[in-house]
Design a protein around this motif. Sequence first.
Motif, PDB file in Angstrom:
ATOM      1  N   UNK A  78      32.225 -10.924  19.545  1.00 27.92           N
ATOM      2  CA  UNK A  78      32.435 -10.318  20.864  1.00 27.92           C
ATOM      3  C   UNK A  78      33.509 -11.120  21.595  1.00 27.92           C
ATOM      4  N   UNK A  79      34.513 -10.417  22.126  1.00 31.42           N
ATOM      5  CA  UNK A  79      35.623 -11.078  22.826  1.00 31.42           C
ATOM      6  C   UNK A  79      35.608 -10.686  24.290  1.00 31.42           C
ATOM      7  N   UNK A  80      35.263 -11.603  25.202  1.00 30.29           N
ATOM      8  CA  UNK A  80      35.275 -11.283  26.628  1.00 30.29           C
ATOM      9  C   UNK A  80      36.719 -11.217  27.156  1.00 30.29           C
ATOM     10  N   UNK A  81      36.866 -10.571  28.283  1.00 26.94           N
ATOM     11  CA  UNK A  81      38.191 -10.471  28.923  1.00 26.94           C
ATOM     12  C   UNK A  81      39.264 -10.135  27.890  1.00 26.94           C
ATOM     13  N   UNK A  82      38.990  -9.108  27.120  1.00 24.19           N
ATOM     14  CA  UNK A  82      39.849  -8.784  25.993  1.00 24.19           C
ATOM     15  C   UNK A  82      41.269  -8.446  26.421  1.00 24.19           C
ATOM     16  N   UNK A  83      41.417  -7.698  27.503  1.00 22.11           N
ATOM     17  CA  UNK A  83      42.763  -7.262  27.894  1.00 22.11           C
ATOM     18  C   UNK A  83      43.691  -8.446  28.143  1.00 22.11           C
ATOM     19  N   UNK A  84      43.163  -9.506  28.719  1.00 17.88           N
ATOM     20  CA  UNK A  84      44.022 -10.648  29.020  1.00 17.88           C
ATOM     21  C   UNK A  84      43.966 -11.737  27.962  1.00 17.88           C
ATOM     22  N   UNK A  85      43.042 -11.636  27.016  1.00 17.70           N
ATOM     23  CA  UNK A  85      42.890 -12.714  26.028  1.00 17.70           C
ATOM     24  C   UNK A  85      43.446 -12.392  24.649  1.00 17.70           C
ATOM     25  N   UNK A  86      43.288 -11.160  24.194  1.00 18.32           N
ATOM     26  CA  UNK A  86      43.703 -10.797  22.833  1.00 18.32           C
ATOM     27  C   UNK A  86      45.211 -10.588  22.729  1.00 18.32           C
ATOM     28  N   UNK A  87      45.712 -10.721  21.508  1.00 17.43           N
ATOM     29  CA  UNK A  87      47.108 -10.400  21.239  1.00 17.43           C
ATOM     30  C   UNK A  87      47.192  -9.411  20.085  1.00 17.43           C
ATOM     31  N   UNK A  88      47.993  -8.363  20.240  1.00 17.16           N
ATOM     32  CA  UNK A  88      48.261  -7.455  19.128  1.00 17.16           C
ATOM     33  C   UNK A  88      49.110  -8.198  18.106  1.00 17.16           C
ATOM     34  N   UNK A  89      48.838  -7.972  16.832  1.00 11.32           N
ATOM     35  CA  UNK A  89      49.616  -8.625  15.773  1.00 11.32           C
ATOM     36  C   UNK A  89      50.702  -7.661  15.305  1.00 11.32           C
ATOM     37  N   UNK A  90      51.976  -8.047  15.401  1.00 14.28           N
ATOM     38  CA  UNK A  90      53.048  -7.153  14.953  1.00 14.28           C
ATOM     39  C   UNK A  90      52.948  -6.908  13.450  1.00 14.28           C
ATOM     40  N   UNK A  91      53.450  -5.772  12.996  1.00 22.43           N
ATOM     41  CA  UNK A  91      53.305  -5.408  11.585  1.00 22.43           C
ATOM     42  C   UNK A  91      54.029  -6.395  10.669  1.00 22.43           C
ATOM     43  N   UNK A  92      55.078  -7.076  11.189  1.00 26.95           N
ATOM     44  CA  UNK A  92      55.810  -8.020  10.326  1.00 26.95           C
ATOM     45  C   UNK A  92      55.040  -9.303  10.070  1.00 26.95           C
ATOM     46  N   UNK A  93      53.945  -9.515  10.798  1.00 26.08           N
ATOM     47  CA  UNK A  93      53.221 -10.782  10.691  1.00 26.08           C
ATOM     48  C   UNK A  93      51.942 -10.553   9.887  1.00 26.08           C
ATOM     49  N   UNK A  94      51.742 -11.351   8.849  1.00 25.62           N
ATOM     50  CA  UNK A  94      50.547 -11.192   8.017  1.00 25.62           C
ATOM     51  C   UNK A  94      49.348 -11.902   8.667  1.00 25.62           C
ATOM     52  N   UNK A  95      48.158 -11.539   8.201  1.00 26.07           N
ATOM     53  CA  UNK A  95      46.947 -12.194   8.697  1.00 26.07           C
ATOM     54  C   UNK A  95      46.991 -13.698   8.447  1.00 26.07           C
TER      55      UNK A  95
END
Lengths: 347, 347, 347, 347
Positions: free
Chosen positions: D127-144
């Motif tokens: 569970x990730x709180x405050x997701x809008x300000x905390x998470x980052x989308x991973x660009x397709x060029x970047x691998x896991x």
Amino acid sequence: MKALVYHGPGNKSWEDVPDATVQEPTDVVVKVETTTICGTDLHILQGDVAAVTDGRILGHEAVGTVTAVGDAVRGFSVGDRVLVPAITKCGRCEYCQRGMPSHCQTVGGIGWIFGHLIDGTQAEYVRVPYADTSLYAVPSEVTDEQAIFLADSLPTGYEVGVLAGNVRPGHTVAVVGAGAVGLSAVLTTGLWGASKVIAIDSNKFRLEKALEFGATDVVEVGPGTVGDVVALTDGLGVDVAIEAVGYPETLLTAASLVRPGGTIANVGVHGTPVELPMQDMWISNVTLTMGLVDTVSIPTLLKMVASGRIPAEKMGTHRFTFGQIDEAYSVFADAAANLALKVVITP
Amino acid sequence: MKALVYHGPGNKSWEDVPDATVQEPTDVVVKVETTTICGTDLHILQGDVAAVTDGRILGHEAVGTVTAVGDAVRGFSVGDRVLVPAITKCGRCEYCQRGMPSHCQTVGGIGWIFGHLIDGTQAEYVRVPYADTSLYAVPSEVTDEQAIFLADSLPTGYEVGVLAGNVRPGHTVAVVGAGAVGLSAVLTTGLWGASKVIAIDSNKFRLEKALEFGATDVVEVGPGTVGDVVALTDGLGVDVAIEAVGYPETLLTAASLVRPGGTIANVGVHGTPVELPMQDMWISNVTLTMGLVDTVSIPTLLKMVASGRIPAEKMGTHRFTFGQIDEAYSVFADAAANLALKVVITP
Amino acid sequence: MKALVYHGPGNKSWEDVPDATVQEPTDVVVKVETTTICGTDLHILQGDVAAVTDGRILGHEAVGTVTAVGDAVRGFSVGDRVLVPAITKCGRCEYCQRGMPSHCQTVGGIGWIFGHLIDGTQAEYVRVPYADTSLYAVPSEVTDEQAIFLADSLPTGYEVGVLAGNVRPGHTVAVVGAGAVGLSAVLTTGLWGASKVIAIDSNKFRLEKALEFGATDVVEVGPGTVGDVVALTDGLGVDVAIEAVGYPETLLTAASLVRPGGTIANVGVHGTPVELPMQDMWISNVTLTMGLVDTVSIPTLLKMVASGRIPAEKMGTHRFTFGQIDEAYSVFADAAANLALKVVITP
Amino acid sequence: MKALVYHGPGNKSWEDVPDATVQEPTDVVVKVETTTICGTDLHILQGDVAAVTDGRILGHEAVGTVTAVGDAVRGFSVGDRVLVPAITKCGRCEYCQRGMPSHCQTVGGIGWIFGHLIDGTQAEYVRVPYADTSLYAVPSEVTDEQAIFLADSLPTGYEVGVLAGNVRPGHTVAVVGAGAVGLSAVLTTGLWGASKVIAIDSNKFRLEKALEFGATDVVEVGPGTVGDVVALTDGLGVDVAIEAVGYPETLLTAASLVRPGGTIANVGVHGTPVELPMQDMWISNVTLTMGLVDTVSIPTLLKMVASGRIPAEKMGTHRFTFGQIDEAYSVFADAAANLALKVVITP
């Protein structure tokens, strides 16, 4: 509820509209207890701002009390006294995260949406989106009549003038235009230790106000303006020239006042192109800045008002009720002649 | 000694002149072993720089060896290999003390005096005033043909483009004009971690060079230039647009490329006014910078050349002797057509 | 001429010495018209500064008149009224060029040489090396008794306290130790818009002075010092804690006062190691700064004194003549008990 | 779902726990597809972090896919590939608004809450709180396997080392300790144009890695470490010394390496006090910084990884499945001996 509604160029009316309500979980509704009028509102009424369409409630500055909160709001509760600033901040887009909500990508690519892209604050109630990241609690030491000027004019003079101009201790600063925004710059230059603050205007009332607001010198506009200002410096011009009018001539005056290596901070809203003498300026190592306020300096300004260092209340020269809002517009539309700076409007 | 002497618009000659000598206790004399030609020299020859009068020795860039030192010089001795930069720095005026000798108040209100207000470097010997604060020792790892480009063009691209433009890690940067100065900006953006460097020019040779110098993308000038560049970004434009040409159109192109909150760093030398669309720009929170190089970045650039991070030698495309200096001017005057960037001139 | 000469720990005498003369083309000689005593002079007399040897003339602060100039000096002439600052600046080494002459490589790796590595200013005349880059002209609006405090104590409090501490508008600032240097920090925080300045000392006289000098709050040292100070903030501590004493306890107090993300600016001269609680501090995102003054802020401070914003004269509490210099040392050595801040010594 | 649960010092188990769910409208749930182990996890297992109690799911780094979103979440949708960073950011408190969520006042006065104050990322779902300000989308060029190191170690080396250390073009940088975080600093100094990066460690494998990661020089720890490093500079020491270990000796080594005016950036987590030689350091004009990562540099680092300038994948030396997580801990607990930097753990 009642609100001031725009009905096309030249037309507005204080009329019944549907109540403001919470629409998103991040919204709050604020009962407006103090609002004011901005120069931009006058531009809108002249039909200069195409994005504002018939039916829009005007205004983007308010102080009031929270009356409803969305499910996701955590920072504010019903009953809180708050400042509604001109800029709405989603808090998560790249621009918000770097402290530049003037260009919030979420709310429209521009952070100024009240009375522009959504309904505004010249109303009994206003819906405030992204309340947690946009609203400011008003400290008990700060009155409504002080706080209202922190919604737009004081941060504009401070951020777009003083901060963008990079005022530093010992600097000489010229402020071209001593209306509400120019005087806001005068009032806040002291926070950065300016040694000399020179206000320039054609209106004697404003020049008197400038001295009251902290200017060390005033220059009445005339054929010798540039020479008069430069003579107040070491002969090279000022470190920072703040343009607070928005005409080609005033920007060129500001450019003429600045010394090599200085900054011209344009605060004025321009309606036409400006021909810059780049053939002379390229070699001068000057910087020209411009932009919309971010209102991110509000916490600092609130502290300085609370501690008595910024007498924000001096900006309010005339008081009106909601019922007198037409009269308020009339006075403000001809502010200089009416010896007005900002108007204060309350229920 | 022999030197290239200006004799009014269109006229110059490599001729006998009195020897350069120490005149002040802070002077040194340098035997010129490498020099080059700058775009400004071409302007002078067209009669565009009124301060340059008949009899003036041209040039403001040199690498050479100290042959005489004044009584007060402590930092340099006869035999030292030195870089003579375009800017002379008294070291004590307010502008020199704040790192802005481009406007040294002591040497004339402008720090560029060689080949302008005093005799220059396109000569067998040159007198260097304020040697202790103006000259730079050349490290053994740096060749003359690398060092010569640190006298003016590399610091200009770096200071007036990259530094003034406030390039920061992750930024996208567009460089409008890929001549010697534009390519100098391309070559040095990497020092500040730019993620994308887009070179824009109408000349294919220069665009090829740009890729060699570190550009990640190139755009050939055409009707779709702005759209092509913006498409290489996230759709909002670049963080920093560096103008390295000096025409109204190129500055307006740079202004069109920059995203809200970005910087337009004007490096170009302008000859006419530029009409800026302030009615659109005022709200964009952009910064426009401009100015003459200070050459204070030379110590940093020398380190980066010495460590191999900046391949400065790539700027030199054509080599001439003093006796071929007329030919060198001809080639450089039509640099793009001659596939030339900078010329190297040696005894 | 006569001068105060150091003769080993505990010994000094006002005696005849050879006249100060120009020795290098970049020297001037200054007739000392006002000098003062610094805490460092007391350290020297206790034998704590090994580099100071028998025969050295003491003192590193003076205001006076130029009586002789070397051949290479261009910025000053006989008769000029000048401020001799604590720091000598060659102007050309890497440290001088980056504005950090506290570590001038030319004059000894440290810029403080008067009364340390060369003869000092507690004398009728003093030789000033690198005069063009080291001396400051005193504006006519500034008196000798104001200017003398700009030689060392005011710039020290300002640069090593306020500037290094990164004070910004709205900040809360604590100053631990309200002696001459701590009060100098109090006197200059206003230049950067501090909202609250809390002075902390065990001496009531100094706390009274602190209020006079611009402190908004004072806290007398006691078991509850840290709690008392934090209670004056929002509960998280101050933005900037300036340490102006030089003992482990005072530095640890400063460290305890600062909020996450704040700065501890150490101004005190330490004689022993300090055990920092890194197990608690590592996570706090604080910055600890320290250092010798550069005196490069003198031009700014002179402007602020001239414009009346810094009442520098308040630092001088006791006046003596050269003949009474022993008495001046006695009073200053026990400054707190004698209700003294700084002494003023004149011919 | 399954997760790695802490059961007091020395005890952990991969066991069944209740599913992670959305609890607040600002939460999201992320399916963990890649996680890793941090040095802090080892500290927790040793019982050094009192706030972590029996039953807590460990881990604070993840890359995965959004599987559920709260009603107020607008920036992320089910199916989005995201990076879960070590720091949670409410986005509205004073610390978040100034870009210092390491001290977010809303989530606990400290932004590191995963695997500390709330359940963590070494689990099938988080569970990730405050997701809008905390998470980052991973660009397709970047691998896991690249992105996972941007959750904590790369931003730590970059922000707390390189950024806090104020690395600038031309600087010499020493990195004391070439483990995962020290190497992260080595990997990112190039973004700021360091001219020389000297890695210092006692482990040859790590020194080899340092050269691969961009160090220009390596020094094996021994009695002559300080002398060896200083000899690689101009004799005055490095501009920036980054401490990436967390012991008194390593911090004192870093302090000995730095030149006057330089910066010591402490990245190491300390468990005991450190006795700083303030009697020598006070005069050196150095700055000591320290702190927890903010992870606000992630957008910049993602761009640099995407553009190929930062080969983040080099940090991962060993791969494990969730079922092998005990083995992963064993390898990482003795990383140097196992020639390990960071481990990669996937379902």
